[in-house]
Design an enzyme around this catalytic site. Structure first.
Site, PDB file in Angstrom:
ATOM      1  N   GLU A 399       0.803  -1.219   0.000  1.00  0.00           N
ATOM      2  CA  GLU A 399       0.000   0.000   0.000  1.00  0.00           C
ATOM      3  C   GLU A 399       0.838   1.271   0.000  1.00  0.00           C
ATOM      4  O   GLU A 399       0.494   2.256  -0.668  1.00  0.00           O
ATOM      5  CB  GLU A 399      -0.943  -0.009   1.210  1.00  0.00           C
ATOM      6  CG  GLU A 399      -2.115  -0.958   1.097  1.00  0.00           C
ATOM      7  CD  GLU A 399      -1.764  -2.410   1.395  1.00  0.00           C
ATOM      8  OE1 GLU A 399      -2.636  -3.288   1.233  1.00  0.00           O
ATOM      9  OE2 GLU A 399      -0.600  -2.672   1.807  1.00  0.00           O
ATOM     10  N   HIS A 466     -11.229  -6.081   8.951  1.00  0.00           N
ATOM     11  CA  HIS A 466     -11.922  -5.840   7.686  1.00  0.00           C
ATOM     12  C   HIS A 466     -13.195  -5.016   7.888  1.00  0.00           C
ATOM     13  O   HIS A 466     -14.033  -4.960   6.992  1.00  0.00           O
ATOM     14  CB  HIS A 466     -12.297  -7.163   7.010  1.00  0.00           C
ATOM     15  CG  HIS A 466     -11.130  -7.988   6.590  1.00  0.00           C
ATOM     16  ND1 HIS A 466     -10.397  -8.743   7.468  1.00  0.00           N
ATOM     17  CD2 HIS A 466     -10.554  -8.164   5.369  1.00  0.00           C
ATOM     18  CE1 HIS A 466      -9.427  -9.376   6.821  1.00  0.00           C
ATOM     19  NE2 HIS A 466      -9.494  -9.033   5.544  1.00  0.00           N
TER      20      HIS A 466
END
Length: 660
Positions: A399, A466
């Site tokens: 990322e 998540h």
């Protein structure tokens, strides 16, 4: 030290000498000024000048270079005036950052130099993005990025090299191995014999050279640049050199063994090259003296002029305005007679991306599995078929590098949309967002044209990694814009506005709405104003201020309790947020609940509550209440998740407010 002139003319050799001499004289002047107390700090590159000068001479003037804080020779070789450099170092208005940053923490598009931030490693990924932009435009260019041996220990080093290798980007990664990271010797930085050995692990070429030999340096980098322009691929170059001064002057060099300093003093790049030219008859002592006199005069003149330049005057309005690049203020209406079919939340976002790709030929989408697979939620399905995998790019799992590459794309004239597979994973790119994207325009006036799509929120039993609502990680960071739509129409219009905006935008999409929520969405291109709230309901008893999933929790509760007459305000954007709409909604009812899915402590509701208390106190008939999720991580089990979420507390909070 052996110098091989090859086919270089005497004049070329002399030009190299002058380029090498000038930053050394600047360095020596800085040390004098430091002792005189006229400057406060200096990071010396004495003994390393051949790397910066030779590498810069080897690159085309229109190719980007990303230097470090000891690479004065990059800036002087690209002919930045001494006055402008000194103004930058002294924090004057005539510097590149108008007094907002120091040293070499700046960029200049005029000279194709992009300066570092203090975190060192992140600039490597910017080079990836810059090189990618050149490839997409069909330009035969190479990009040169510097790093130190210490920064090779950072994860950003690994990520940037890995991305460059996977994508065959024409980037020269140049390591200045100068022996020490502040006081930490190389033996405590890495365990491999040579840093260049790491190249093989990425499937790229690796070359180790004498960093103090300007001719070897120039010839090596020049040959690589010529090759990469025709056959794009990354290369790792390790330049062996030594830092003869302290990390910065105040730290000194007592930790360095004296014999080591003596060994490297013998290898001084300027002295050795000067001796070679004198022995070859290319240079005379008289020429050396004449050059030094002229350069001393130029340096002193520039420095003294900079000292006379004005100091910045504090102007809060200007400072606030300069956090963001100018953006279009007027939204674009949908096409006349546009149909408004019902679309799922997910489809509205997909349509916005497709239209944006057609609208902006320089737009690049990046993310894990977004090409053929269509992303974890299939939002980008089919886009690679329409626009190709060069513009709809699968990325490695890194990322930080991909956010950094997005900034590099922006610097080199492109737009970028980065998809986080889950908003939770953005933590791995946090530094690039809050220190690079957010601060770039304020620091040196360069846009950061990057949108980060953030599938967020709970409700799917996905657990602590998540399901987080992490918008508050970013709402306090000046320079970022934060968008959080609740309906398909806003999702499309605000995403198109975010992509058109030259500022970094974090675009939160509640993944529980993707497939379960549908609504009317105008066809064609249109934008909505970022920072504009929408009133969803009008009532007189109390006001609910919320965003994202909170809007739907509020609607569901109010529908189930028709006896309640509430004003419902959907913020849509959290940075900037619609203070005027909030104030009016408070005035209309005098009672306020702020609802959000994020945890209670330091959630964005705290900021709204504090603002209301400060600016709307006289309008209130009751304390401002916050309804938020528990101050725990998000559990996976459905029963525990339901208990965690703010929706489970909404009824009790409304009763509490109405009873006051």
């Amino acid at each position: 030290m052996y110098f091989d002139r090859k086919d270089k003319s005497d004049q070329t050799l002399l030009d190299f000498y002058q380029r090498l001499l000038f930053p050394r004289l600047v360095e020596e002047k800085m040390l004098i000024l430091l002792r005189q107390g006229r400057i406060g700090k200096w990071f010396s590159g004495i003994g390393q000048e051949a790397i910066a000068v030779g590498a810069t001479l080897a690159m085309d003037s229109q190719e980007y270079i990303l230097p470090m804080h000891r690479n004065l020779g990059v800036f002087t070789t690209r002919d930045i005036s001494m006055r402008r450099l000194m103004a930058q170092w002294q924090g004057k208005t005539t510097g590149f950052t108008k007094g907002r940053d120091r040293s070499f923490h700046f960029g200049t598009q005029e000279h194709h130099i992009i300066g570092m931030i203090s975190h060192l490693g992140p600039q490597l990924a910017l080079a990836d993005g810059i090189a990618l932009a050149d490839l997409l435009k069909g330009k035969k260019k190479a990009t040169l990025v510097f790093t130190g041996e210490g920064a090779t220990s950072e994860g950003d080093f690994h990520e940037a090299l890995n991305v460059a290798a996977v994508w065959n980007l024409p980037v020269i990664f140049l390591i200045e191995n100068n022996g020490y990271g502040l006081s930490t010797p190389v033996a405590e930085q890495y365990h491999c014999k040579n840093l260049v050995d790491k190249a093989a692990g990425y499937g790229m070429k690796g070359i180790q050279i004498d960093g103090n030999n300007i001719l070897e340096l120039y010839d090596t980098i020049n040959a690589l640049a010529v090759s990469l322009r025709e056959n794009p691929e990354p290369v790792l170059v390790e330049c062996m050199t030594f830092r003869m001064r302290g990390h910065e002057e105040a730290s000194g060099t007592k930790y360095v063994p004296a014999d080591l300093l003596e060994q490297w003093a013998i290898k001084d790049p300027l002295n050795n090259y000067e001796r070679y030219l004198l022995e070859e008859g290319v240079l005379t002592e008289q020429q050396v003296t004449k050059m030094k006199v002229a350069m001393h005069a130029e340096i002193t003149s520039g420095i003294e002029q900079a000292f006379l330049d004005p100091e910045p005057k504090a102007d809060p309005d200007r400072e606030l305005a300069d956090m963001y690049a100018p953006a279009l203020s007027q939204p674009v209406a949908p096409p006349q007679n546009a149909l408004t079919p019902n679309l799922r939340f997910l489809d509205a976002i997909s349509e916005a991306l497709r239209i944006a790709m057609e609208q902006h030929s320089n737009l690049v989408l990046m993310g894990q599995d977004i090409a053929g697979y269509g992303g974890a939620f299939k939002i980008t399905a089919g886009l690679s078929d329409s626009f190709g995998t060069a513009r709809v790019r699968n990325t490695p799992i890194c990322e930080s590098a991909i956010v950094g590459a997005g900034l590099g794309l922006s610097i080199n004239g492109c737009k970028a949309v980065v998809e986080m597979q889950f908003a939770d994973f953005v933590s791995c790119g946090f530094n690039q967002i809050v220190n690079n994207l957010a601060k770039t325009h304020y620091r040196w006036g360069e846009k950061a044209d990057v949108v980060i799509r953030m599938p967020t929120g709970a409700g799917t039993g996905a657990g602590p990694f998540h399901s987080q609502s992490n918008e508050a990680w970013f709402t306090k960071t000046p320079g970022l814009k934060i968008v959080y739509p609740a309906f398909p129409q806003e999702a499309k219009g605000l995403l198109l506005a975010a992509i058109a905006d030259p500022n970094p935008v974090l675009f939160f999409e509640h993944k529980s709405l993707y497939r379960r929520l549908s609504g009317p969405v105008p066809e064609g291109y249109y934008t909505l104003e970022i920072g504009k709230a929408i009133r969803r309901r009008n009532g007189t008893q109390f006001t609910l201020i919320t965003y994202g999933m909170g809007v739907h929790w509020a609607i569901d509760y109010l529908d189930a309790h028709p006896e309640l007459q509430a004003t419902l305000l959907d913020l849509c954007s959290l940075q900037p947020w619609d203070k005027a709409a909030v104030k009016q909604a408070v005035a209309d009812t005098g009672r306020v609940i702020i609802l959000h899915e994020d945890t209670l402590s330091s959630g964005f509701g705290a900021e709204i509550s504090a603002w209301i208390a400060e600016h709307c106190f006289e309008l209130l008939d009751a304390p401002v209440l916050r309804c938020a999720s528990l101050d725990t991580a998000i559990p996976m089990n459905k029963n525990l998740e339901h208990q965690f979420l703010a929706a489970s507390q909404l009824g009790q909070k409304i009763e509490q407010l109405m009873a006051y």
